[in-house]
Design a protein around this motif. Sequence first.
Motif, PDB file in Angstrom:
ATOM      1  N   VAL A   1       0.838  -1.206   0.000  1.00 33.99           N
ATOM      2  CA  VAL A   1       0.000   0.000   0.000  1.00 33.99           C
ATOM      3  C   VAL A   1       0.874   1.258   0.000  1.00 33.99           C
ATOM      4  N   LEU A   2       1.971   1.238   0.748  1.00 32.68           N
ATOM      5  CA  LEU A   2       2.894   2.377   0.748  1.00 32.68           C
ATOM      6  C   LEU A   2       3.521   2.580  -0.635  1.00 32.68           C
ATOM      7  N   GLY A   3       3.827   1.477  -1.314  1.00 36.37           N
ATOM      8  CA  GLY A   3       4.341   1.583  -2.675  1.00 36.37           C
ATOM      9  C   GLY A   3       3.334   2.221  -3.609  1.00 36.37           C
ATOM     10  N   LEU A   4       2.065   1.838  -3.465  1.00 36.37           N
ATOM     11  CA  LEU A   4       0.993   2.411  -4.284  1.00 36.37           C
ATOM     12  C   LEU A   4       0.816   3.899  -3.971  1.00 36.37           C
ATOM     13  N   ILE A   5       0.811   4.245  -2.690  1.00 39.47           N
ATOM     14  CA  ILE A   5       0.658   5.652  -2.298  1.00 39.47           C
ATOM     15  C   ILE A   5       1.816   6.483  -2.832  1.00 39.47           C
ATOM     16  N   THR A   6       3.032   5.958  -2.721  1.00 36.15           N
ATOM     17  CA  THR A   6       4.208   6.686  -3.223  1.00 36.15           C
ATOM     18  C   THR A   6       4.082   6.965  -4.701  1.00 36.15           C
ATOM     19  N   TYR A   7       3.661   5.956  -5.455  1.00 38.64           N
ATOM     20  CA  TYR A   7       3.501   6.142  -6.900  1.00 38.64           C
ATOM     21  C   TYR A   7       2.446   7.200  -7.205  1.00 38.64           C
ATOM     22  N   LEU A   8       1.310   7.118  -6.539  1.00 41.90           N
ATOM     23  CA  LEU A   8       0.208   8.049  -6.807  1.00 41.90           C
ATOM     24  C   LEU A   8       0.583   9.475  -6.405  1.00 41.90           C
ATOM     25  N   VAL A   9       1.270   9.634  -5.279  1.00 37.16           N
ATOM     26  CA  VAL A   9       1.614  10.977  -4.803  1.00 37.16           C
ATOM     27  C   VAL A   9       2.657  11.624  -5.695  1.00 37.16           C
ATOM     28  N   VAL A  10       3.759  10.926  -5.927  1.00 41.18           N
ATOM     29  CA  VAL A  10       4.846  11.510  -6.725  1.00 41.18           C
ATOM     30  C   VAL A  10       4.403  11.731  -8.163  1.00 41.18           C
TER      31      VAL A  10
END
Length: 367
Positions: free
Chosen positions: A195-204
């Motif tokens: 989930v952190l990987g997904l959030i990082t991708y979406l945010v950046v």
Amino acid sequence: MFLRTFGWSFAITVLGLIAAGLLWGAQGFGIVLILSILEISLSFDNAVVNATVLKRMNPYWQKIFLTVGVLIAVFGMRLVFPLLVVGLTAKLNPATVIDLALHSNATHDGLTYGQYLEAANPAIAAFGGVFLLMIFLDFVFDDEKEHNWLGWIERPLEKVGKLDAFSSVVALVVLVLASNFFAGEHAETVLLAGVLGLITYLVVGGLSSIFESGLEEDAEREEAAEKSGKSILQVGGKAAFFLFLYLEVLDASFSFDGVVGAFAISSDIFQITLGLGIGAMYIRSLTVFLVRKGTLDDYVYLEHGAHYAIGALSVILLVGIKYHIPEIVTGLIGVAFIGLALGSSILRNRREGAQDEPELVSTSTGE
């Protein structure tokens, strides 16, 4: 241009191998050389994807990518980041982690630094796997691609990709399946890291897109440039900054398997950092070379091949939570996709060239 682009990489290679020979003898020289080759083979597709992003940045930020970006890639992602991962996942204080890293035979609670890093593999693989999976999914679901390489796959995916946030839904489903079938007792860790990987991708990625879309005048100029056959407009400022961050996270995702796999070759963190660092230099130089040479414009399927390689790597990372997959397999899969895409591009260019050749009209003289 070749020497100008790869000059620093050649110089660092020579100096690095000389240092390895002086510090660790012939065995250390060979280990550093093998690690360099391993990093290049694992990350060749990374260079192609990097180039698709880098060509959107102005020359200043391209230079930042080659200077500051290299320092982050070599010392940040291949030295400091593994220390942080070990400290966080094993709940060790920084002094203990550094001591374990500096003394390859030292142990804490019976485990060495390499073993702690291997134990952190479920979290590392889940974060990197989901991040890379999102890159692949957003590419194959994009219905605005100028070309399709494997049309029988890509055209149906483009249709379903019109659904909002469909790539995120697919990534979450894959993450749940991976945590169920591969994570075992690490299921909670895998879910959180994914989930952190997904959030990082979406945010950046999202922040970069916001700043780019806000440049309305530049967008109009870009459209005009595309119609005239010129390269796309290069951005700077905040948009370029977030593209730079995106590239660094992408590089980290690619480096995970290399860093963990390197401990199968050496337990010395300095040998690993030096070997992987040399490889990272070549990936950086190759990225810039592809941009300056316009290779992606000449060979239109290279970007496709790189993204399919990324998709394969994301699956390998997630499956690797439970099963060990040799690094040579990962590297060969990436090279295979790039090679097939290059071959397809060459064949396409030949067909296009044959169609563009003027037909010879025979003329006859009077008899």
